[in-house]
Design a protein around this motif. Structure first.
Motif, PDB file in Angstrom:
ATOM      1  N   LEU A  10      -9.546   1.391   4.425  1.00  0.00           N
ATOM      2  CA  LEU A  10     -10.181   2.653   4.063  1.00  0.00           C
ATOM      3  C   LEU A  10      -9.363   3.839   4.581  1.00  0.00           C
ATOM      4  CD1 LEU A  10     -12.548   4.164   2.816  1.00  0.00           C
ATOM      5  CD2 LEU A  10     -13.721   3.974   5.021  1.00  0.00           C
ATOM      6  N   CYS A  11      -8.857   3.724   5.801  1.00  0.00           N
ATOM      7  CA  CYS A  11      -8.026   4.803   6.362  1.00  0.00           C
ATOM      8  C   CYS A  11      -6.726   4.966   5.567  1.00  0.00           C
ATOM      9  CB  CYS A  11      -7.714   4.528   7.833  1.00  0.00           C
ATOM     10  SG  CYS A  11      -9.136   4.721   8.909  1.00  0.00           S
ATOM     11  N   ARG A  12      -6.143   3.869   5.134  1.00  0.00           N
ATOM     12  CA  ARG A  12      -4.919   3.931   4.336  1.00  0.00           C
ATOM     13  C   ARG A  12      -5.171   4.627   3.000  1.00  0.00           C
ATOM     14  NH1 ARG A  12      -2.288  -2.051   5.239  1.00  0.00           N
ATOM     15  NH2 ARG A  12      -1.925  -1.774   7.461  1.00  0.00           N
ATOM     16  N   ILE A  13      -6.283   4.303   2.374  1.00  0.00           N
ATOM     17  CA  ILE A  13      -6.610   4.918   1.079  1.00  0.00           C
ATOM     18  C   ILE A  13      -6.855   6.411   1.255  1.00  0.00           C
ATOM     19  CG2 ILE A  13      -8.351   5.002  -0.746  1.00  0.00           C
ATOM     20  CD1 ILE A  13      -8.610   1.950  -0.423  1.00  0.00           C
ATOM     21  N   LEU A  16      -3.498   8.181   1.762  1.00  0.00           N
ATOM     22  CA  LEU A  16      -2.770   8.315   0.500  1.00  0.00           C
ATOM     23  C   LEU A  16      -3.400   9.383  -0.398  1.00  0.00           C
ATOM     24  CD1 LEU A  16      -1.940   4.604  -0.355  1.00  0.00           C
ATOM     25  CD2 LEU A  16      -0.346   6.424   0.259  1.00  0.00           C
ATOM     26  N   ALA A  17      -4.720   9.442  -0.423  1.00  0.00           N
ATOM     27  CA  ALA A  17      -5.402  10.463  -1.235  1.00  0.00           C
ATOM     28  C   ALA A  17      -5.104  11.859  -0.710  1.00  0.00           C
ATOM     29  CB  ALA A  17      -6.902  10.201  -1.257  1.00  0.00           C
ATOM     30  N   ALA A  18      -5.085  12.035   0.608  1.00  0.00           N
ATOM     31  CA  ALA A  18      -4.771  13.339   1.189  1.00  0.00           C
ATOM     32  C   ALA A  18      -3.326  13.732   0.882  1.00  0.00           C
ATOM     33  CB  ALA A  18      -5.016  13.307   2.695  1.00  0.00           C
ATOM     34  N   ALA A  19      -2.408  12.789   0.975  1.00  0.00           N
ATOM     35  CA  ALA A  19      -1.002  13.077   0.669  1.00  0.00           C
ATOM     36  C   ALA A  19      -0.830  13.442  -0.803  1.00  0.00           C
ATOM     37  CB  ALA A  19      -0.130  11.880   1.027  1.00  0.00           C
ATOM     38  N   ALA A  20      -1.532  12.753  -1.683  1.00  0.00           N
ATOM     39  CA  ALA A  20      -1.453  13.059  -3.112  1.00  0.00           C
ATOM     40  C   ALA A  20      -2.030  14.442  -3.407  1.00  0.00           C
ATOM     41  CB  ALA A  20      -2.175  11.995  -3.926  1.00  0.00           C
ATOM     42  N   ALA A  21      -3.119  14.801  -2.738  1.00  0.00           N
ATOM     43  CA  ALA A  21      -3.725  16.120  -2.951  1.00  0.00           C
ATOM     44  C   ALA A  21      -2.789  17.225  -2.473  1.00  0.00           C
ATOM     45  CB  ALA A  21      -5.063  16.200  -2.226  1.00  0.00           C
TER      46      ALA A  21
END
Length: 167
Positions: A10-13, A16-21
């Motif tokens: 969950l932390c990895r996802i 990755l979502a924060a980096a993509a944003a």
């Protein structure tokens, strides 16, 4: 043997979502405003040959017409780019000006580009003026001694150089 702590899935996802944003904020946005230029159609308009009706059939209605009369038609096309949350800047612009004579025949076709764009800052806190620049103290104390001085005029017009006559 040493045990390494690992991140949960969950932390990895979430990472990755924060980096993509964050990365999506750096994407260039493109926009187009105005007339869609077809070079073949624009080049087919010939001075001395075409009329208002033929230009309207080939190019369509103009973006705008001259304010007084219908002597000039203008077709505007602008491409802009910007990053998220910044003001768009024009990368390409074409202004096609078609002039007509009194009989409605095309007299000239002129093109201009992005060099004609003027930057106007509508939120500027100062208005540019011609002449000298005055500071705060000059504005505050600049009129001392000038009120009622010779040559500045008074309500009874005694300094006009004319004799005042009584009725």
């Amino acid at each position: 043997m040493r045990v390494r702590p690992s991140l949960s899935p969950l932390c990895r996802i979430l990472a990755l979502a924060a980096a993509a944003a964050l990365a999506s904020g750096c994407t260039k946005l493109r926009s187009h405003q105005g007339y869609i230029i077809d070079a073949d159609l624009v080049n087919s308009v010939q001075p001395g040959v075409d009329t208002r009706d033929s230009v309207a059939k080939v190019l369509g209605q103009p973006s705008f017409r001259s304010q007084f009369g219908e002597q000039n038609w203008y077709y505007l096309s602008r491409d802009s780019r910007n990053y998220a949350y910044t003001r768009p800047r024009a990368t390409d612009q074409l202004t096609l000006e078609i002039s007509f004579d009194r009989t409605g025949t095309v007299s000239a076709v002129r093109r201009s580009g992005v060099e004609q764009i003027a930057a106007v800052d509508a939120l500027a806190k100062t208005t540019p003026t011609l002449g000298r620049t005055r500071g705060f103290f000059q504005d505050l104390f600049g009129n001392i001694g000038t009120v009622g001085a010779a040559g500045t005029g008074t309500p009874d017009n005694t300094n006009t150089g004319r004799q005042r006559t009584q009725p």
